[in-house]
Design an enzyme around this catalytic site. Structure first.
Site, PDB file in Angstrom:
ATOM      1  N   GLY A  52       4.186   7.271  -1.793  1.00 20.73           N
ATOM      2  CA  GLY A  52       5.581   6.917  -1.934  1.00 20.73           C
ATOM      3  C   GLY A  52       6.586   7.538  -0.990  1.00 20.73           C
ATOM      4  N   GLY A  53       6.145   8.254   0.023  1.00 18.50           N
ATOM      5  CA  GLY A  53       7.111   8.841   0.948  1.00 18.50           C
ATOM      6  C   GLY A  53       7.955   7.795   1.649  1.00 18.50           C
ATOM      7  CE  LYS A  54       4.528   5.385   6.388  1.00 15.87           C
ATOM      8  NZ  LYS A  54       3.714   6.494   5.818  1.00 15.87           N
ATOM      9  CB  CYS A 104      -2.216   7.920   9.270  1.00 18.43           C
ATOM     10  SG  CYS A 104      -3.277   7.658   7.834  1.00 18.43           S
ATOM     11  CB  CYS A 116      -0.945  -0.002   1.188  1.00 21.54           C
ATOM     12  SG  CYS A 116      -1.901  -1.534   1.370  1.00 21.54           S
ATOM     13  CB  ALA A 117       4.066   1.631  -1.820  1.00 19.57           C
ATOM     14  CB  ALA A 118       0.457   5.096  -3.925  1.00 21.82           C
ATOM     15  CG  ASP A 146      -6.045  -6.521  -3.422  1.00 21.35           C
ATOM     16  OD1 ASP A 146      -5.390  -6.468  -2.372  1.00 21.35           O
ATOM     17  OD2 ASP A 146      -7.278  -6.675  -3.442  1.00 21.35           O
ATOM     18  CG  ASP A 162      -1.195   1.623  -3.810  1.00 18.41           C
ATOM     19  OD1 ASP A 162      -0.931   2.105  -2.687  1.00 18.41           O
ATOM     20  OD2 ASP A 162      -2.319   1.729  -4.343  1.00 18.41           O
TER      21      ASP A 162
END
Length: 458
Positions: A275-277, A386, A271-273, A318, A292
């Site tokens: 993309g900060g991490k 979050c 679930c990367a987008a 997914d 993602d």
């Protein structure tokens, strides 16, 4: 106290401002107010994200960058103080907003946000709102009512703000109850109060954080993020074009610190987008695979990595269905109610519900199962959300550990997060709260509400 306004009143003191308001050509500033009201209306009716709605609707209004930003600021402010605004309006409308009045209500909310909370001249906010009312046959019947209401709000601004002392006034009841149950009344009130303040602007850097803090006149936080002292255009700042840094909330940067990527390690970011991490992991020299299911969001991730000069394998899939050889470490930043980001995205408070949260809890459990399968024996799994809701954090992990005896916690130490022990709970997990990380001013204080745990597969 002046008498309450009735929805069918034709108020004499408004009449002089009705005549001739619908003249040819839009008044300067009116298109921005129209966009703000449209965004407020659609977000409330359809429970959509404010930023996505603004981005989708804005092209039709043909605004320059400044007016587009003004429209967004009005909408953001309206949601940040929606409880106060609605109470002020309702207390002055004996019968509430008139029925079948078209855009009357969002126009009033947008104008009230300007009058009560933004540095906009009262006459401009009132005049442009009246012009806007004239443009719809349904709302034009209530020009007198709207004009009198807004002028009364302007006259009584100080009293309205002085009476808005309840810290939970701008928080929906279900969130107030959730936070009081989870954190106690005092902490819940501190969380709610912090959401009334403009959020800080933090960045993560690829290297040389101290040097970049000096170049950008930023505050170097103990966690390694840089907090900008002044809000300004991001793209014009030193280092942006060179790809030296990216915008990322200080709390959002912590899960990768807990993952502690090492050069050459294979790491999956699920679930990367946007993309900060992913950027953090790549900047530390690991071989990262960003997964993602959203193609558009992954295009944004790819563009960010290109600007930063970083590389990652990108997979549109997914994550619950994706299969790959187990990784040295897996980061799962799971979809959640996002209640930890309300200060930055105040619409979240008014568009999410307990049902949304509970549906996401089920998805998070499935994603955790997938993340567990992708973690090699001896590997690390960091799960984060979050969200301020324990159902999406602490309770989720308790259930996972009960059914997965091959995973154990590796407690977080304060030294790993800049000595901020207040952000570590009794289990050794990360729990940041919006009112923590105090600095000299509200604008330089706080961070998003995050939960994160670090697990080791035996």
């Amino acid at each position: 106290m002046a008498k309450d306004l009735k929805s069918d009143d034709l108020l004499h003191d408004a009449q002089q401002h009705e005549d001739g308001e619908s003249g040819a050509g839009p008044a300067p500033g009116l298109p921005a107010r129209k966009l703000a009201a449209a965004v407020i209306d659609e977000v409330l009716r359809a429970r959509l994200a404010l930023d996505d709605t603004h981005e989708r609707l804005a092209p039709a209004y043909h605004l320059d960058a400044a007016d587009s930003a003004l429209a967004r600021a009005i909408a953001i402010t309206a949601f940040r103080r929606l409880g106060t605004i609605q109470e002020a309006i309702n207390a002055r409308l004996e019968r509430g907003s008139p029925r079948n009045s078209g855009p009357f209500e969002p126009i009033m909310v947008a104008a009230a946000a300007q009058i009560l909370f933004l540095d906009v001249p009262d006459h401009a906010a009132v005049d442009l709102a009246i012009r806007h009312l004239h443009e719809d046959a349904r709302s034009s019947r209530y020009v007198s009512l709207g004009n009198a209401l807004l002028r009364r709000l302007a006259r009584e601004r100080e009293a309205i703000l002085a009476e808005a002392v309840d810290p939970f006034l701008d928080t929906p009841e279900w969130l107030t109850e959730s936070w009081m149950e989870s954190y106690g009344e005092e902490t819940a009130a501190a969380i709610a109060r912090s959401h009334r303040d403009e959020p800080p602007l933090d960045i993560s850097v690829k290297d040389s954080a101290e040097d970049w803090a000096l170049k950008l006149d930023g505050l170097l936080l103990p966690t390694g993020s840089i907090r900008l002292r002044e809000r300004q255009g991001i793209t014009g700042l030193p280092g942006f074009d060179e790809g030296a840094w990216w915008v990322q909330d200080a709390a959002a940067a912590l899960p990768v610190r807990l993952l502690a990527p090492q050069p050459g390690e294979r790491i999956a970011d699920l679930c990367a987008a946007p993309g900060g991490k992913t950027a953090q992991i790549a900047a530390l020299g690991a071989q990262v695979t960003a997964v993602d299911r959203s193609g558009p969001r992954l295009r944004r991730l790819r563009a960010n990595l290109e600007r930063l000069g970083l590389e990652a394998e990108i997979v549109t899939k997914d994550a619950t269905l994706w299969e790959a050889e187990p990784f040295d470490a897996v980061l799962l930043d799971a979809p959640c109610s996002a209640t930890g980001t309300i200060r930055r995205h105040p619409d979240v408070a008014w568009t999410k519900s307990p049902d949304d949260r509970d549906k996401l809890v089920a998805l998070q459990a499935r994603l955790l199962e997938a993340a567990a399968r992708l973690t090699r024996p001896g590997g690390r799994l960091v799960y984060c959300t979050c969200s301020l809701e324990p159902q999406e954090g602490e309770a989720q992990i308790e259930t996972f550990l009960q059914t997965h005896p091959d995973f154990v916690r590796k407690p977080i130490e304060a030294a790993e997060i800049g000595g901020l022990g207040e952000a570590i709970d009794a289990n050794g997990d990360l729990r940041t709260l919006p009112h923590q990380l105090r600095n000299d001013t509200p604008r330089l204080s706080g961070w998003s509400g995050f939960y994160a745990t670090r697990l080791i597969r035996l």
